[in-house]
Scaffold this motif. Structure first.
Motif, PDB file in Angstrom:
ATOM      1  N   GLY A  68      36.747  51.655  22.474  1.00 36.72           N
ATOM      2  CA  GLY A  68      38.040  50.999  22.522  1.00 36.72           C
ATOM      3  C   GLY A  68      38.355  50.304  23.832  1.00 36.72           C
ATOM      4  N   LEU A  69      37.415  50.286  24.768  1.00 35.47           N
ATOM      5  CA  LEU A  69      37.631  49.649  26.071  1.00 35.47           C
ATOM      6  C   LEU A  69      36.627  48.520  26.251  1.00 35.47           C
ATOM      7  N   ALA A 126      47.519  47.021  39.331  1.00 37.55           N
ATOM      8  CA  ALA A 126      47.505  46.187  38.133  1.00 37.55           C
ATOM      9  C   ALA A 126      46.610  44.970  38.305  1.00 37.55           C
ATOM     10  N   LEU A 127      46.344  44.567  39.573  1.00 41.77           N
ATOM     11  CA  LEU A 127      45.578  43.357  39.837  1.00 41.77           C
ATOM     12  C   LEU A 127      44.141  43.651  40.266  1.00 41.77           C
ATOM     13  N   ASP A 128      43.711  44.884  40.114  1.00 39.23           N
ATOM     14  CA  ASP A 128      42.363  45.301  40.525  1.00 39.23           C
ATOM     15  C   ASP A 128      41.308  44.502  39.765  1.00 39.23           C
ATOM     16  N   ARG A 129      40.383  43.873  40.532  1.00 43.64           N
ATOM     17  CA  ARG A 129      39.303  43.108  39.922  1.00 43.64           C
ATOM     18  C   ARG A 129      37.955  43.808  40.056  1.00 43.64           C
ATOM     19  N   ILE A 130      37.910  44.945  40.710  1.00 47.25           N
ATOM     20  CA  ILE A 130      36.662  45.716  40.821  1.00 47.25           C
ATOM     21  C   ILE A 130      36.606  46.765  39.713  1.00 47.25           C
ATOM     22  N   ALA A 131      37.681  47.492  39.537  1.00 43.17           N
ATOM     23  CA  ALA A 131      37.831  48.431  38.419  1.00 43.17           C
ATOM     24  C   ALA A 131      39.138  48.047  37.722  1.00 43.17           C
ATOM     25  N   PRO A 132      39.076  47.205  36.709  1.00 44.10           N
ATOM     26  CA  PRO A 132      40.313  46.721  36.069  1.00 44.10           C
ATOM     27  C   PRO A 132      41.206  47.858  35.592  1.00 44.10           C
ATOM     28  N   VAL A 133      42.513  47.600  35.605  1.00 43.27           N
ATOM     29  CA  VAL A 133      43.490  48.639  35.296  1.00 43.27           C
ATOM     30  C   VAL A 133      43.308  49.197  33.890  1.00 43.27           C
ATOM     31  N   ALA A 134      42.674  48.450  32.991  1.00 39.44           N
ATOM     32  CA  ALA A 134      42.413  48.981  31.646  1.00 39.44           C
ATOM     33  C   ALA A 134      41.583  50.251  31.698  1.00 39.44           C
ATOM     34  N   HIS A 135      40.744  50.398  32.734  1.00 36.15           N
ATOM     35  CA  HIS A 135      39.959  51.628  32.892  1.00 36.15           C
ATOM     36  C   HIS A 135      40.882  52.824  33.115  1.00 36.15           C
TER      37      HIS A 135
END
Length: 290
Positions: free
Chosen positions: A143-144, A240-249
């Motif tokens: 689901g991710l 919320a703006l993390d581009r290394i480990a996106p917040v969806a994780h």
């Protein structure tokens, strides 16, 4: 900060850090000293294990005792190619036993996040609470969309790791630039107290790309545990703006962990999420129940 090399059963050494147990602090609003609470710091990639200096004042105020170690291959610890994320529980046990620590909390940033969760999952009788800042979810998590929102250079590196060590080594040898796509809040943090990262990244990169590759292979391989096995309370800090480990994780982990709290900074990225580290230490202290 005391540093020691601990012998391992395989003949290698684990380089550990310990701020000591003499840093008592008065309980907030209380009348007496608190017993030092050990917090095991899990470092990111590529770093070494020296605990986060910007959080030392909060730790002193709260009576936190920092302990940590260099993951194998980094700093003074012997390389162990093929290690998985779950191996962190074994190294944590070696460290805690050597220091006479029975129970402790864990805190990990970035790539240290999965390793902190490993300790919480696999050492349920010892880990009282966990903080994961800017951490990844398991590769292939159902689901991710694991790569969605990730910086292009991160996607390239972790896809190469997914193809195996040889592909990861070729990418590192190619000299392809890495751009973490830091957001303004990250750049501000790195220009201020979190300039501390400059030193630990240099130290973590000093031995070459080997330990970095070991980390990437561990992130995209089987972790050796399911986050749903974690019974200790977990605080997830994320930008919320993390581009290394996106917040969806982090959102995925929050839905999988049995007892999780999620705090998302709307303007934060990968580094600036740690601006909430002092509050996270207070959250840990509260979970200690003393």
């Amino acid at each position: 900060m005391r540093e020691t090399d601990l012998p391992l059963p395989d003949g290698g050494v684990l380089h550990i850090y310990d701020s000591g147990d003499d840093g008592h602090a008065d309980a907030a609003g209380g009348s007496g000293p608190r017993l030092p609470l050990p917090v095991l710091w899990h470092h990111g990639t590529p770093n070494t294990g020296t605990p986060p200096r910007p959080l030392f004042p909060d730790a002193a105020r709260l009576g936190i005792r920092w302990v940590s170690y260099d993951r194998p291959g980094y700093g003074g610890s012997t390389p162990r190619p093929g290690r998985d994320v779950s191996s962190a529980a074994g190294y944590a046990t070696v460290l805690a036993d050597a220091l006479g620590i029975e129970r402790f909390a864990v805190m990990g940033h970035s790539g240290g996040g999965p390793h902190a969760l490993a300790c919480a999952a696999l050492l349920p009788d010892r880990v009282i609470a966990a903080v994961v800042a800017s951490g990844l979810a398991p590769y292939g998590a159902p689901g991710l969309d694991w790569f969605d929102g990730m910086a292009a250079s991160g996607v390239r590196a972790l896809r190469a790791a997914g193809q195996g060590r040889a592909a990861a080594e070729r990418l590192h040898a190619s000299g392809a630039p890495y751009d973490p796509e830091f957001v303004p809040a990250d750049l501000e943090a790195l220009a201020g107290p979190w300039s501390w990262f400059d030193g630990v990244v240099r130290a973590g990169s000093a031995a070459g790309p080997g330990p970095h590759i070991d980390d990437d292979l561990a992130y995209v391989g089987p972790w050796g545990f399911d986050p749903a096995e974690v019974r200790a309370p977990v605080l997830l800090l994320h930008g919320a703006l993390d581009r290394i480990a996106p917040v969806a994780h982090a959102r995925w982990l929050a839905g999988r962990l049995p007892s999780a709290a999620l705090r998302v900074g709307p303007e934060d990225g990968h580094i600036s999420a740690l601006n909430g580290g002092g509050e996270a230490l207070a959250w840990i202290r509260d979970r200690a129940g003393d």
